[in-house]
Design a protein around this motif. Structure first.
Motif, PDB file in Angstrom:
ATOM      1  N   ASP A 116      41.673  21.822 -48.729  1.00 49.25           N
ATOM      2  CA  ASP A 116      42.361  23.066 -48.418  1.00 49.25           C
ATOM      3  C   ASP A 116      42.285  23.369 -46.925  1.00 49.25           C
ATOM      4  O   ASP A 116      43.276  23.753 -46.305  1.00 49.25           O
ATOM      5  CB  ASP A 116      41.759  24.210 -49.229  1.00 49.25           C
ATOM      6  CG  ASP A 116      42.466  25.513 -48.986  1.00 49.25           C
ATOM      7  OD1 ASP A 116      43.696  25.557 -49.184  1.00 49.25           O
ATOM      8  OD2 ASP A 116      41.797  26.491 -48.603  1.00 49.25           O
ATOM      9  N   ILE A 119      44.706  21.088 -45.117  1.00 53.76           N
ATOM     10  CA  ILE A 119      46.108  21.493 -45.289  1.00 53.76           C
ATOM     11  C   ILE A 119      46.430  22.685 -44.396  1.00 53.76           C
ATOM     12  O   ILE A 119      47.440  22.697 -43.690  1.00 53.76           O
ATOM     13  CB  ILE A 119      46.392  21.837 -46.766  1.00 53.76           C
ATOM     14  CG1 ILE A 119      46.446  20.568 -47.601  1.00 53.76           C
ATOM     15  CG2 ILE A 119      47.696  22.616 -46.912  1.00 53.76           C
ATOM     16  CD1 ILE A 119      46.525  20.827 -49.087  1.00 53.76           C
ATOM     17  N   ARG A 120      45.562  23.697 -44.414  1.00 50.90           N
ATOM     18  CA  ARG A 120      45.834  24.882 -43.605  1.00 50.90           C
ATOM     19  C   ARG A 120      45.820  24.565 -42.116  1.00 50.90           C
ATOM     20  O   ARG A 120      46.634  25.078 -41.359  1.00 50.90           O
ATOM     21  CB  ARG A 120      44.842  25.991 -43.937  1.00 50.90           C
ATOM     22  CG  ARG A 120      45.179  26.633 -45.269  1.00 50.90           C
ATOM     23  CD  ARG A 120      44.308  27.829 -45.590  1.00 50.90           C
ATOM     24  NE  ARG A 120      42.975  27.378 -45.978  1.00 50.90           N
ATOM     25  CZ  ARG A 120      41.862  27.734 -45.383  1.00 50.90           C
ATOM     26  NH1 ARG A 120      41.894  28.563 -44.381  1.00 50.90           N
ATOM     27  NH2 ARG A 120      40.709  27.284 -45.795  1.00 50.90           N
ATOM     28  N   ARG A 123      49.122  22.636 -41.272  1.00 50.62           N
ATOM     29  CA  ARG A 123      50.268  23.543 -41.267  1.00 50.62           C
ATOM     30  C   ARG A 123      50.231  24.456 -40.049  1.00 50.62           C
ATOM     31  O   ARG A 123      51.246  24.770 -39.459  1.00 50.62           O
ATOM     32  CB  ARG A 123      50.290  24.387 -42.541  1.00 50.62           C
ATOM     33  CG  ARG A 123      50.385  23.570 -43.786  1.00 50.62           C
ATOM     34  CD  ARG A 123      51.832  23.358 -44.186  1.00 50.62           C
ATOM     35  NE  ARG A 123      52.011  22.243 -45.094  1.00 50.62           N
ATOM     36  CZ  ARG A 123      51.650  22.203 -46.354  1.00 50.62           C
ATOM     37  NH1 ARG A 123      51.060  23.218 -46.887  1.00 50.62           N
ATOM     38  NH2 ARG A 123      51.889  21.138 -47.083  1.00 50.62           N
ATOM     39  N   TYR A 138      48.352  32.578 -45.321  1.00 47.46           N
ATOM     40  CA  TYR A 138      48.216  32.129 -46.706  1.00 47.46           C
ATOM     41  C   TYR A 138      49.550  31.662 -47.273  1.00 47.46           C
ATOM     42  O   TYR A 138      49.672  30.555 -47.760  1.00 47.46           O
ATOM     43  CB  TYR A 138      47.652  33.269 -47.555  1.00 47.46           C
ATOM     44  CG  TYR A 138      47.450  32.903 -49.000  1.00 47.46           C
ATOM     45  CD1 TYR A 138      46.295  32.266 -49.404  1.00 47.46           C
ATOM     46  CD2 TYR A 138      48.415  33.172 -49.957  1.00 47.46           C
ATOM     47  CE1 TYR A 138      46.106  31.919 -50.721  1.00 47.46           C
ATOM     48  CE2 TYR A 138      48.237  32.828 -51.271  1.00 47.46           C
ATOM     49  CZ  TYR A 138      47.083  32.203 -51.646  1.00 47.46           C
ATOM     50  OH  TYR A 138      46.895  31.854 -52.950  1.00 47.46           O
ATOM     51  N   ALA A 141      51.083  28.562 -45.478  1.00 50.91           N
ATOM     52  CA  ALA A 141      50.390  27.293 -45.713  1.00 50.91           C
ATOM     53  C   ALA A 141      50.746  26.697 -47.071  1.00 50.91           C
ATOM     54  O   ALA A 141      50.774  25.484 -47.232  1.00 50.91           O
ATOM     55  CB  ALA A 141      48.880  27.485 -45.610  1.00 50.91           C
ATOM     56  N   TYR A 142      51.016  27.544 -48.046  1.00 49.80           N
ATOM     57  CA  TYR A 142      51.245  27.060 -49.401  1.00 49.80           C
ATOM     58  C   TYR A 142      52.690  27.253 -49.865  1.00 49.80           C
ATOM     59  O   TYR A 142      52.967  27.201 -51.059  1.00 49.80           O
ATOM     60  CB  TYR A 142      50.287  27.757 -50.370  1.00 49.80           C
ATOM     61  CG  TYR A 142      48.853  27.495 -50.020  1.00 49.80           C
ATOM     62  CD1 TYR A 142      48.287  26.258 -50.275  1.00 49.80           C
ATOM     63  CD2 TYR A 142      48.072  28.453 -49.402  1.00 49.80           C
ATOM     64  CE1 TYR A 142      46.978  25.995 -49.932  1.00 49.80           C
ATOM     65  CE2 TYR A 142      46.765  28.202 -49.058  1.00 49.80           C
ATOM     66  CZ  TYR A 142      46.228  26.969 -49.329  1.00 49.80           C
ATOM     67  OH  TYR A 142      44.929  26.701 -48.995  1.00 49.80           O
ATOM     68  N   ASN A 144      55.341  25.363 -49.753  1.00 54.67           N
ATOM     69  CA  ASN A 144      55.956  24.244 -50.483  1.00 54.67           C
ATOM     70  C   ASN A 144      55.267  23.960 -51.817  1.00 54.67           C
ATOM     71  O   ASN A 144      55.741  23.147 -52.594  1.00 54.67           O
ATOM     72  CB  ASN A 144      55.990  22.987 -49.615  1.00 54.67           C
ATOM     73  CG  ASN A 144      54.609  22.453 -49.319  1.00 54.67           C
ATOM     74  OD1 ASN A 144      53.614  23.154 -49.463  1.00 54.67           O
ATOM     75  ND2 ASN A 144      54.544  21.208 -48.882  1.00 54.67           N
ATOM     76  N   GLN A 145      54.156  24.638 -52.091  1.00 56.95           N
ATOM     77  CA  GLN A 145      53.464  24.453 -53.363  1.00 56.95           C
ATOM     78  C   GLN A 145      53.697  25.630 -54.310  1.00 56.95           C
ATOM     79  O   GLN A 145      53.155  25.653 -55.405  1.00 56.95           O
ATOM     80  CB  GLN A 145      51.968  24.290 -53.124  1.00 56.95           C
ATOM     81  CG  GLN A 145      51.622  23.078 -52.298  1.00 56.95           C
ATOM     82  CD  GLN A 145      50.135  22.996 -52.011  1.00 56.95           C
ATOM     83  OE1 GLN A 145      49.342  23.774 -52.505  1.00 56.95           O
ATOM     84  NE2 GLN A 145      49.757  22.034 -51.187  1.00 56.95           N
ATOM     85  N   ALA A 146      54.480  26.609 -53.862  1.00 64.03           N
ATOM     86  CA  ALA A 146      54.703  27.806 -54.676  1.00 64.03           C
ATOM     87  C   ALA A 146      55.566  27.474 -55.881  1.00 64.03           C
ATOM     88  O   ALA A 146      56.478  26.653 -55.816  1.00 64.03           O
ATOM     89  CB  ALA A 146      55.360  28.897 -53.835  1.00 64.03           C
TER      90      ALA A 146
END
Length: 170
Positions: A116, A119-120, A123, A138, A141-142, A144-146
């Motif tokens: 994690d 990834i952050r 990004r 938050y 960073a996420y 594309n995973q939503a």
């Protein structure tokens, strides 16, 4: 003179963009005040039947300290005695075997925390100005995973899966 005023106004506007209320996703304690989660109410003191000191047991419970996990389980309608048994309750055996069917990593929490953070950081490094103008990293960073909840709802309904009602999409 105009350039100095313009530069000052620009700096003030940029500072105003980054100040303000923090999101619920930003859990850092930046204030100097007390941490409300560190304060636990304790039970009232009791006079023991015998006036002698008990031998301390390492890891043992203090008679006046609460057990927050047991209190939470009881408040949610569960059985707090599950904490005393240790191990996996029989009622959860099927869930645990299904979840561990592909193997279990003992250090999964540390592994996920490292992934994690990577990834952050990645990004933030590749975002415009390194996230300088971002108030909350938050969601960025996420992104594309939503999961699109309404697209999944439609997909399940098309497959014939019984789905509960959902609030209308805005």
């Amino acid at each position: 003179m105009r350039k100095v005023i313009l530069a000052s106004l620009t700096a003030l506007m940029m500072a105003a963009c980054t100040s303000g209320e923090r999101s619920l996703h930003d859990s850092r304690n930046t204030g100097g005040g007390p941490d409300e989660f560190a304060v636990l109410p304790v039970k009232s003191l009791e006079i023991p039947a015998e006036m002698k000191l008990l031998t301390p047991i390492p890891g043992g419970a203090n008679r006046t300290d609460p057990n927050p996990k047991a209190a939470a389980i009881a408040a949610l309608g569960g059985n707090a005695a599950v904490l005393q048994r240790g191990g996996v309750p029989a009622s959860d055996a099927a869930l645990v075997s299904a979840a561990s069917r592909n193997g279990v990593s003992a250090d999964i929490r540390a592994t996920l925390a490292d992934e994690d953070a990577r990834i952050r950081k990645t990004r933030r490094t590749f975002s415009l100005f390194g996230g300088l103008f971002s108030r909350n990293g938050y969601f960025g960073a996420y992104a594309n995973q939503a999961l699109d909840a309404y697209a999944e709802l439609q997909r399940f309904r098309q497959l014939g899966v019984a789905t509960p009602s959902a609030p209308p999409a805005n």
